[in-house]
Design an enzyme around this catalytic site. Structure first.
Site, PDB file in Angstrom:
ATOM      1  N   SER A   1       0.838  -1.202   0.000  1.00 48.30           N
ATOM      2  CA  SER A   1       0.000   0.000   0.000  1.00 48.30           C
ATOM      3  C   SER A   1       0.873   1.252   0.000  1.00 48.30           C
ATOM      4  CB  SER A   1      -0.969  -0.053   1.186  1.00 48.30           C
ATOM      5  OG  SER A   1      -2.010   0.870   1.038  1.00 48.30           O
TER       6      SER A   1
ATOM      7  N   ASP B   1      -5.798  -3.608  -2.454  1.00 49.83           N
ATOM      8  CA  ASP B   1      -4.790  -3.333  -1.426  1.00 49.83           C
ATOM      9  C   ASP B   1      -4.224  -4.613  -0.814  1.00 49.83           C
ATOM     10  OD1 ASP B   1      -3.765  -2.638   1.358  1.00 49.83           O
ATOM     11  OD2 ASP B   1      -4.207  -0.645   0.578  1.00 49.83           O
TER      12      ASP B   1
END
Length: 591
Positions: A341, A460
């Site tokens: 991320s 993610d």
């Protein structure tokens, strides 16, 4: 004992066969594999055997079947002791029987450890490395001398080229006898064995063409470095075609592509074209005027390179910049970097090897634009449309690298972790358009739309692995790992019998923060925390895998507080300085 010679790719023993002998590896390298239907090819590597080690003794002692298949990685010479001679030895030496009993217990423990999945990704240090030019006109011998100087800090290094081998016998090699009394092949083999026995590293320098010497160098390598001029066309060299493509698949001596860049190169380009044509296990970019790049290669060969892992955590990830600044100031060199991320985005800055001022200017432009501010009027897939984040990443990569770079074009090794929604698994991304990989790693489910890569949906990576220290541990050549964790979650206890209804929560939200009755997480915080609960559960294990661990105090920083850019960076910087100072004091005390 009797002599056994194996060519690269030849099988010494197979799993399940009866154990009729043990072997002492005199020269060369062997690889042990076991049957495992869960991995591609059905065979899993469990270890390698190098000079001076014994193989096959467990089955010989116990009478059980062979527990692994053993294959020669390169041309190897072994001494064989069969069962009859072994039993005669035991009968005449009682002390040996007692020693073998102790050895057997240790061997069983080692076998169990090697056969566990935790041993996956093991890359033993190569003893013999071959430098193979795959572009015309490269100063390979000069490069080998530079690499030898960098490797010398880890042990004795010998550089061997055709002139040295086919010239006069070295001083100290008189025991070989006159060259005329031996076949040339045997003389060269014995000479190389002698050189290898007295050095930690042997660098074999292949010729510019696929000569007999080049073929021998390719057969005799634990690892092959393919030297290429990064400015040349990525065509297949005759040496690759004649000496490498015809190798037995079971040798599996790794090929590493080294792309040599001329002085003044700002950023690599076109790396994908080189990699698409070759089955290499990895690649490194080296600037010919940067000794640090040669030092990085030496650390990878010594398996002592330093990897940096950066966790995900929204705006808290800006603290990574402060940690990186402190590491730079304290002279800590990072060779490989990866993250999840926002950690993946910050890893890109490190892998680009740009100046600190350039990194800060790029990051400030990107994150002060509030990349998660474009709400979707029709939130079928996500609350945010994701266009702003996509633009921020595209512009950021272009500003950092000067072009629409691939992940392979970064100066340092790089990976990022995403969640493969289509296959419900963790996905480590290392190749492809850099901005798209970053977008996949940062696309929070529900908040941002998923990203398509090769026809599969990605989002993610925090769902599976928000702090991917284990991924870094599996990277070839990485021996030391630094981790920066952003987990701030504390155990939450709520002194209520039931969760209040929506109207009560709304009225409570209208009150000043200090006067609110219900200490409950907000909807975004609740959803994002649920998303990474699996990763949090793995946190303790991840921390244990890090050699140096940073955990900046970010409890008061929200996930979307991008406007606090400078303060968050400063928190990371101050924390890193404290940890490094404490680490220095500990090392001084131990010393």
């Amino acid at each position: 004992m009797t002599w056994t010679e194996l060519a690269g790719g030849q099988v010494l023993m197979r799993q399940g066969e009866p154990g009729d002998a043990l072997y002492l590896l005199v020269s060369g390298r062997l690889r042990a594999t076991i049957v495992d239907a869960s991995v591609p090819g059905g065979q899993r590597i469990v270890g390698e055997i190098s000079r001076g080690q014994i193989v096959g003794e467990l089955a010989l002692i116990t009478g059980d079947a062979r527990n692994a298949t053993v294959i020669a990685v390169r041309d190897s010479l072994l001494a064989r002791l069969d069962r009859t001679a072994f039993n005669d030895l035991l009968a005449s030496h009682a002390a040996l029987s007692m020693a073998l009993t102790r050895h057997l217990a240790l061997t069983r423990q080692m076998v169990r450890r090697l056969q566990s999945p935790a041993s996956d990704g093991l890359h033993p240090r190569p003893g013999t490395v071959t430098l193979v030019p795959i572009s015309r006109g490269l100063p390979v011998r000069a490069f080998a001398d530079r690499l030898a100087a960098a490797l010398a800090v880890f042990g004795r290094v010998e550089v061997v080229d055709a002139a040295r081998v086919h010239g006069h016998a070295e001083a100290g090699d008189a025991t070989l006898g006159p060259a005329s009394m031996l076949a040339e092949e045997r003389r060269v083999a014995m000479l190389l064995d002698r050189i290898e026995s007295r050095a930690e590293f042997v660098l074999l320098v292949a010729d510019d063409e696929p000569t007999a010497w080049t073929a021998r160098c390719c057969r005799g390598a634990d690892e092959l470095l393919l030297l290429a001029d990064a400015t040349a066309a990525p065509d297949i060299h005759p040496t690759e075609r004649l000496c490498l493509m015809g190798r037995a698949e079971t040798t599996d001596a790794a090929e590493i592509l080294l792309l040599l860049h001329p002085p003044g190169t700002a950023m690599p380009r076109g790396t994908r074209a080189w990699l698409d044509r070759r089955p290499v296990a990895g690649h490194l970019h080296l600037r010919t005027d940067h000794d640090d790049d040669v030092g990085r290669l030496a650390r990878f060969l010594n398996r002592s390179a330093t990897g940096l892992v950066l966790a995900g955590g929204g705006a808290r990830g800006l603290a990574h910049l402060g940690v990186v600044r402190a590491l730079r100031e304290q002279g800590v060199t990072v060779d490989f970097v990866g993250g999840t991320s926002i950690g993946a985005v910050m890893a890109t800055y490190v892998a680009s090897d740009r100046s600190w001022d350039d990194v800060m200017l790029n990051a400030r432009r990107a994150f002060e634009a509030k990349p998660t501010g474009d709400y979707s009027p029709w939130p079928w897939l996500s609350v945010f449309r994701g266009r702003r984040l996509r633009r921020v990443l595209d512009d950021g990569v272009r500003g950092l690298t000067g072009h629409e770079a691939d992940a392979e074009d970064l100066w340092k090794g790089f990976f990022c972790v995403a969640t493969n929604y289509s296959q419900a698994r963790e996905q480590v991304l290392q190749r492809g358009p850099l901005a798209r990989l970053l977008l996949a790693s940062t696309s929070i489910p529900g908040a941002l739309p998923p990203v398509l890569i090769d026809g599969e949906l990605h989002c993610d990576g925090g769902s599976f692995n928000n702090f991917p220290v284990d991924v870094m541990r599996r990277q070839r050549g990485v021996g030391h790992v630094i981790g920066v964790d952003l987990d701030v979650r504390q155990p939450l206890r709520v002194d209520l019998d039931e969760v209040p209804g929506g109207w009560d929560l709304f009225l409570d939200w209208l009150r000043p923060l200090r006067k609110r009755k219900y200490r409950l997480p907000s909807l975004p915080a609740y959803l994002m925390t649920v998303m990474v609960l699996n990763s949090m559960a793995r946190g303790r294990q991840a921390r244990a895998l890090a050699d140096l661990y940073f955990h900046p105090p970010l409890e008061r920083v929200g996930l979307l507080q991008w406007k606090r850019f400078d303060r968050i960076v400063q928190i990371g910087y101050e924390h890193a300085l404290q940890v490094l100072a404490q680490q220095g004091r500990l090392e001084t005390d131990v010393g």
